[in-house]
Design an enzyme around this catalytic site. Structure first.
Site, PDB file in Angstrom:
ATOM      1  CB  SER A 213      34.868 -97.371 -30.472  1.00 48.23           C
ATOM      2  OG  SER A 213      34.179 -97.582 -29.478  1.00 48.23           O
TER       3      SER A 213
ATOM      4  CE1 TYR B  92      35.653 -92.548 -27.199  1.00 48.79           C
ATOM      5  CE2 TYR B  92      33.725 -93.506 -28.509  1.00 48.79           C
ATOM      6  CZ  TYR B  92      35.799 -94.118 -27.844  1.00 48.79           C
ATOM      7  OH  TYR B  92      35.734 -94.564 -27.075  1.00 48.79           O
TER       8      TYR B  92
END
Length: 335
Positions: free
Chosen positions: A227, A240
């Site tokens: 990501s 995360y």
């Protein structure tokens, strides 16, 4: 040569030069329709700024892990748009989180490129998963549905065993499933929640890769979904974001370890992509309403826009890519 002859000669040369220049320049300024008429039809271009919906989006919330089928607007995974060309004919892929998001986009693309596909998903995501299974079968490929919780090591081992048995082998492994929950403060994250994120995003790929290794021959590939959070973490995605940094690093480390064995390991680093992660606790309601608006395109990406990246990293003609993290973030991010 007298003066008059010199002047005349200059005029001739000057006129000749001007004529040649005009001939060279004319095609540049010619009617483009005429150019296309000679060389073929005009290409179909798609403006990326208007290709998909832009914020503001309506307020919406689902219980984790959420369903793509209940989102408004529904994400585009390439269900109607992706066209295959046989780049993965005969290949056998296992994709975690294959019911929605990038996993679903990859599953559809892989099937249309000629691969058999097994998808893993959380049991409550069955409605989305069955749509994917139907799409894979529609391409005449094997489609294996394996629901289960990848936080459990024993299940991760069984997941690989079931995929290998159902597909008749394994040569593409996509670790895509992830848990993302927004928390304004580290004080809001319980140990149980932190553990859930770590088990899903870090432990599970570790267990799955270990179980898959005996089945991967030279030419096989492992792909991790990282990501932009790995490079530019948001304040409200403390747990995360660090798992995505870990994903980026395991890709680079494992690529060095497995490269000599002929097994390639790469990653994909999406930016803001419209998936159930966002509506099931992954973003605040305010962030959701304006999701993707900060990008240069003024909108979030759709899973379908990343499908070809997963194909390229799996295909034989991408054979020199190893330890790479391919970014796709609408103008942001760093990879």
């Amino acid at each position: 040569m007298n003066k008059e002859n010199k002047i005349a000669r200059r005029k001739v040369i000057s006129g000749l030069g001007a004529g040649l220049a005009a001939m060279a320049v004319t095609p540049v300024f010619a009617d483009r329709k005429n150019v296309y008429a000679e060389f073929g039809p005009a290409p179909i271009l798609e403006d990326p700024t208007t290709k998909y919906p832009k914020p503001p989006f309506e307020e919406q919330s689902q219980q984790w892990p959420g369903l793509a089928g209940k989102m408004n607007p529904r994400p585009d995974h390439g269900e109607k748009s992706y066209k295959g060309s046989g780049r993965l004919t005969g290949r056998k892929a296992l994709i975690t989180g294959g019911d929605s998001g990038m996993g679903r986009a990859a599953a559809i693309a892989y099937a249309r490129e000629g691969a058999d596909v097994a998808i893993n998903y959380f049991p409550t995501e069955e409605p989305d998963a069955q749509e994917v299974i139907a799409l894979i079968k529609a391409e005449g490929r094997k489609a294996i549905a394996i629901p289960g919780d990848i936080r459990d090591e024993a299940f991760c081992k069984k997941l690989v065993e079931d995929a290998v048995t159902g597909l008749g082998g394994l040569d593409i492994l996509v670790n895509n499933a992830a848990r993302q929950q927004t928390h304004a403060s580290i004080l809001d994250i319980s140990t149980e929640q932190f553990d859930w994120t770590m088990k899903t995003n870090i432990y599970a790929p570790f267990w799955i890769i270990k179980a898959a290794m005996p089945h991967l021959r030279p030419g096989s590939v492992i792909i991790g979904t990282a990501s932009e959070q790995a490079y530019d973490p948001s304040a409200d995605l403390y747990d995360y974001a660090q798992t995505k940094a870990a994903t980026m690093n395991y890709v680079k480390s494992l690529a060095k370890q497995l490269g000599p064995k002929g097994i390639r390991v790469n990653g994909v680093a999406p930016g803001p992509i419209w998936t159930p992660l966002q509506v099931s606790g992954g973003a605040t309601m305010e962030k959701l309403k304006n999701f993707g608006g900060q990008t240069s395109f003024g909108r979030p990406g759709q899973p379908a826009e990343l499908a070809s990246i997963y194909v390229q990293l799996a295909a034989n003609d991408g054979s020199y890519a190893n330890g790479q993290v391919y970014g796709s973030s609408g103008g942001g991010g760093q990879p």
